[in-house]
Design a protein around this motif. Structure first.
Motif, PDB file in Angstrom:
ATOM      1  N   ALA A 120       0.818  -1.213   0.000  1.00  0.00           N
ATOM      2  CA  ALA A 120       0.000   0.000   0.000  1.00  0.00           C
ATOM      3  C   ALA A 120       0.853   1.266   0.000  1.00  0.00           C
ATOM      4  CB  ALA A 120      -0.928  -0.009   1.211  1.00  0.00           C
ATOM      5  N   ARG A 121       1.982   1.237   0.696  1.00  0.00           N
ATOM      6  CA  ARG A 121       2.846   2.423   0.757  1.00  0.00           C
ATOM      7  C   ARG A 121       3.411   2.758  -0.617  1.00  0.00           C
ATOM      8  NH1 ARG A 121       8.067   3.479   0.885  1.00  0.00           N
ATOM      9  NH2 ARG A 121       8.593   1.264   0.869  1.00  0.00           N
ATOM     10  N   LYS A 122       3.910   1.729  -1.319  1.00  0.00           N
ATOM     11  CA  LYS A 122       4.481   1.970  -2.644  1.00  0.00           C
ATOM     12  C   LYS A 122       3.422   2.397  -3.647  1.00  0.00           C
ATOM     13  CE  LYS A 122       8.577  -0.978  -2.266  1.00  0.00           C
ATOM     14  NZ  LYS A 122       9.311  -2.149  -2.802  1.00  0.00           N
ATOM     15  N   VAL A 123       2.237   1.811  -3.538  1.00  0.00           N
ATOM     16  CA  VAL A 123       1.158   2.196  -4.450  1.00  0.00           C
ATOM     17  C   VAL A 123       0.778   3.655  -4.239  1.00  0.00           C
ATOM     18  CG1 VAL A 123      -1.281   1.834  -5.020  1.00  0.00           C
ATOM     19  CG2 VAL A 123       0.228  -0.138  -4.726  1.00  0.00           C
ATOM     20  N   ALA A 124       0.614   4.060  -2.965  1.00  0.00           N
ATOM     21  CA  ALA A 124       0.241   5.448  -2.675  1.00  0.00           C
ATOM     22  C   ALA A 124       1.286   6.416  -3.199  1.00  0.00           C
ATOM     23  CB  ALA A 124       0.059   5.618  -1.169  1.00  0.00           C
ATOM     24  N   LYS A 125       2.557   6.078  -3.034  1.00  0.00           N
ATOM     25  CA  LYS A 125       3.627   6.948  -3.515  1.00  0.00           C
ATOM     26  C   LYS A 125       3.644   7.005  -5.037  1.00  0.00           C
ATOM     27  CE  LYS A 125       8.607   7.766  -3.031  1.00  0.00           C
ATOM     28  NZ  LYS A 125       9.871   7.294  -2.407  1.00  0.00           N
ATOM     29  N   LEU A 148       0.814   3.595 -14.657  1.00  0.00           N
ATOM     30  CA  LEU A 148       1.209   2.901 -13.445  1.00  0.00           C
ATOM     31  C   LEU A 148       0.652   1.484 -13.497  1.00  0.00           C
ATOM     32  CD1 LEU A 148       2.497   3.005 -10.630  1.00  0.00           C
ATOM     33  CD2 LEU A 148       0.311   3.878  -9.753  1.00  0.00           C
ATOM     34  N   VAL A 149       1.550   0.486 -13.449  1.00  0.00           N
ATOM     35  CA  VAL A 149       1.142  -0.912 -13.463  1.00  0.00           C
ATOM     36  C   VAL A 149       1.185  -1.445 -12.037  1.00  0.00           C
ATOM     37  CG1 VAL A 149       1.678  -3.241 -14.270  1.00  0.00           C
ATOM     38  CG2 VAL A 149       1.960  -1.296 -15.812  1.00  0.00           C
ATOM     39  N   LEU A 150       0.029  -1.796 -11.503  1.00  0.00           N
ATOM     40  CA  LEU A 150      -0.077  -2.378 -10.174  1.00  0.00           C
ATOM     41  C   LEU A 150       0.002  -3.893 -10.343  1.00  0.00           C
ATOM     42  CD1 LEU A 150      -3.001  -0.097  -8.937  1.00  0.00           C
ATOM     43  CD2 LEU A 150      -0.539   0.271  -8.724  1.00  0.00           C
ATOM     44  N   GLU A 195      -7.372  -8.309  -2.715  1.00  0.00           N
ATOM     45  CA  GLU A 195      -8.346  -7.616  -1.877  1.00  0.00           C
ATOM     46  C   GLU A 195      -7.889  -6.193  -1.547  1.00  0.00           C
ATOM     47  OE1 GLU A 195      -8.974 -10.069   1.513  1.00  0.00           O
ATOM     48  OE2 GLU A 195      -9.873 -11.716   0.363  1.00  0.00           O
ATOM     49  N   LEU A 196      -6.601  -6.052  -1.245  1.00  0.00           N
ATOM     50  CA  LEU A 196      -6.060  -4.726  -0.952  1.00  0.00           C
ATOM     51  C   LEU A 196      -6.151  -3.823  -2.175  1.00  0.00           C
ATOM     52  CD1 LEU A 196      -4.525  -2.737   0.877  1.00  0.00           C
ATOM     53  CD2 LEU A 196      -2.396  -3.793   0.086  1.00  0.00           C
ATOM     54  N   LEU A 197      -5.821  -4.363  -3.334  1.00  0.00           N
ATOM     55  CA  LEU A 197      -5.863  -3.576  -4.565  1.00  0.00           C
ATOM     56  C   LEU A 197      -7.289  -3.139  -4.891  1.00  0.00           C
ATOM     57  CD1 LEU A 197      -4.576  -2.415  -7.120  1.00  0.00           C
ATOM     58  CD2 LEU A 197      -4.864  -4.658  -8.178  1.00  0.00           C
ATOM     59  N   VAL A 198      -8.233  -4.061  -4.781  1.00  0.00           N
ATOM     60  CA  VAL A 198      -9.631  -3.730  -5.068  1.00  0.00           C
ATOM     61  C   VAL A 198     -10.125  -2.629  -4.138  1.00  0.00           C
ATOM     62  CG1 VAL A 198     -11.990  -4.618  -4.917  1.00  0.00           C
ATOM     63  CG2 VAL A 198     -10.252  -5.935  -6.127  1.00  0.00           C
ATOM     64  N   ALA A 199      -9.767  -2.709  -2.851  1.00  0.00           N
ATOM     65  CA  ALA A 199     -10.170  -1.670  -1.903  1.00  0.00           C
ATOM     66  C   ALA A 199      -9.547  -0.329  -2.270  1.00  0.00           C
ATOM     67  CB  ALA A 199      -9.765  -2.075  -0.494  1.00  0.00           C
ATOM     68  N   THR A 200      -8.287  -0.347  -2.686  1.00  0.00           N
ATOM     69  CA  THR A 200      -7.604   0.886  -3.084  1.00  0.00           C
ATOM     70  C   THR A 200      -8.270   1.517  -4.301  1.00  0.00           C
ATOM     71  OG1 THR A 200      -5.489   0.091  -2.222  1.00  0.00           O
ATOM     72  CG2 THR A 200      -5.404   1.867  -3.844  1.00  0.00           C
ATOM     73  N   LEU A 244     -15.662  -3.427 -10.536  1.00  0.00           N
ATOM     74  CA  LEU A 244     -15.439  -2.193  -9.797  1.00  0.00           C
ATOM     75  C   LEU A 244     -16.278  -1.051 -10.387  1.00  0.00           C
ATOM     76  CD1 LEU A 244     -11.566  -2.268  -9.274  1.00  0.00           C
ATOM     77  CD2 LEU A 244     -13.280  -2.152  -7.456  1.00  0.00           C
ATOM     78  N   PRO A 245     -16.711  -0.098  -9.552  1.00  0.00           N
ATOM     79  CA  PRO A 245     -17.448   1.061 -10.101  1.00  0.00           C
ATOM     80  C   PRO A 245     -16.637   1.805 -11.166  1.00  0.00           C
ATOM     81  CG  PRO A 245     -17.606   1.009  -7.706  1.00  0.00           C
ATOM     82  CD  PRO A 245     -16.608  -0.053  -8.088  1.00  0.00           C
ATOM     83  N   ARG A 246     -15.312   1.891 -10.948  1.00  0.00           N
ATOM     84  CA  ARG A 246     -14.407   2.496 -11.933  1.00  0.00           C
ATOM     85  C   ARG A 246     -13.254   1.532 -12.167  1.00  0.00           C
ATOM     86  NH1 ARG A 246     -15.639   6.674  -8.531  1.00  0.00           N
ATOM     87  NH2 ARG A 246     -13.717   6.316  -7.345  1.00  0.00           N
ATOM     88  N   PRO A 247     -13.438   0.587 -13.085  1.00  0.00           N
ATOM     89  CA  PRO A 247     -12.373  -0.385 -13.349  1.00  0.00           C
ATOM     90  C   PRO A 247     -11.127   0.316 -13.883  1.00  0.00           C
ATOM     91  CG  PRO A 247     -14.451  -1.067 -14.359  1.00  0.00           C
ATOM     92  CD  PRO A 247     -14.618   0.354 -13.923  1.00  0.00           C
TER      93      PRO A 247
END
Length: 306
Positions: free
Chosen positions: A24-29, A38-40, A56-61, A95-98
């Motif tokens: 999550a830290r690297k994604v936020a940055k 940006l490729v997650l 699950e973390l990615l979907v929530a983000t 997702l609402p915004r895939p």
């Protein structure tokens, strides 16, 4: 693909930053980075035992993320045939915004993308006014490289081919080239470029296999640009600026590209079958090259006809 919906035109991908989706830290940055895309990453950057938690973390983000223009958000799902690919795709599609697009790793045949297309089409079928997700195919096995022309033409969702060096080296039984022998990748690069250009999609070079920004990195980036790639992946934030600079056309190149397209447009209005500019005959090949220059320029790609 459902109804008459078609994917939007591909965005500008001069520099693509890959980050672990489960961090999550690297994604936020990375969301604040200067990368075009940006490729997650749910595949190589996530251990087998952590796949479900990372998804699950990615979907929530992504669910809580406000709409944004840049960088383009995409997700590298797990490979077709793995226990996680279908779950990754379905979780993203509802997702609402895939994400704008998904990167599919280890694509080895048209059938791999047909599987992805059917799964996404089914998930999108029950949703109103959905913009279909586009797809990028990561070519990183001997089988994928052998069938790259077939793959490039296999799906209306496909917007780019990406060359993956680390896995491709393992698949070929190739000793990792020394930094001064990266010319050994030239046949693979040309094969992917030809396939992408013939299919009218983007060609993206994979990452330099190192986090440094040194002379070997600079030569690697320069060669990819000179060969004709539309952009390159990065694996470290320090690589973003030099990659972006390398793939951003100069002001004179942009002006020349606009002049080409303006000249062709005037010829078309006048009903002329051909056009000349500064002694050069202009045709669709020249126009396509001009459009690629504008797509990589600092302006809005949509305004440039990308």
């Amino acid at each position: 693909m459902t109804g008459s919906a078609v994917p939007p035109p591909p965005g500008r991908r001069r520099c693509v930053l890959s980050v672990p989706a489960g961090d999550a830290r690297k994604v936020a940055k990375a969301l604040g980075s200067a990368a075009d895309e940006l490729v997650l990453d749910l595949e190589d950057a996530v251990a087998v035992g952590d796949k479900d938690a990372a998804r699950e973390l990615l979907v929530a983000t992504l669910h809580d993320l406000e709409p944004r223009r840049a960088p383009i958000l995409t997700v590298r799902v797990n490979a077709p045939g793995s226990p996680w690919c279908h779950a990754d795709l379905l979780a993203l599609a509802v997702l609402p915004r895939p994400p704008a697009t998904v990167v599919v790793p280890k694509v080895e045949s048209a059938g791999d993308l047909a599987f992805v297309d059917r799964l996404l089409a089914g998930a999108e079928a029950g949703r109103a006014a959905v913009v279909p997700m586009t797809v990028q195919a990561l070519i990183e096995t001997a089988a994928g490289l052998e069938r790259v022309q077939e793959i490039a033409r296999s799906s209306p969702r496909l917007v780019s081919l990406v060359l993956g060096y680390a896995d491709l080296a393992a698949s070929l039984g190739m000793t990792a080239p020394a930094p001064d022998r990266l010319d050994l990748w030239l046949p693979a690069q040309q094969a992917l470029l030809v396939a992408a250009r013939a299919a009218g999609i983007q060609a993206i070079d994979g990452p330099h296999l190192g986090v440094g920004v040194d002379e070997h990195f600079a030569r690697d980036v320069g060669r990819a640009r000179d060969l004709g790639f539309d952009g390159k992946w990065a694996i470290h934030p320090a690589q973003l600026e030099p990659i972006t600079a390398a793939f951003t056309p100069s002001g004179s190149e942009v002006a020349a590209a606009r002049e080409v397209l303006d000249t062709l447009a005037r010829a078309a209005v006048a009903g002329a079958g051909a056009a000349q500019l500064h002694g050069q005959m202009l045709d669709e090949a020249v126009a396509a090259a001009a459009r690629r220059v504008l797509a990589r320029s600092a302006g809005d790609p949509a305004e440039d006809g990308a």
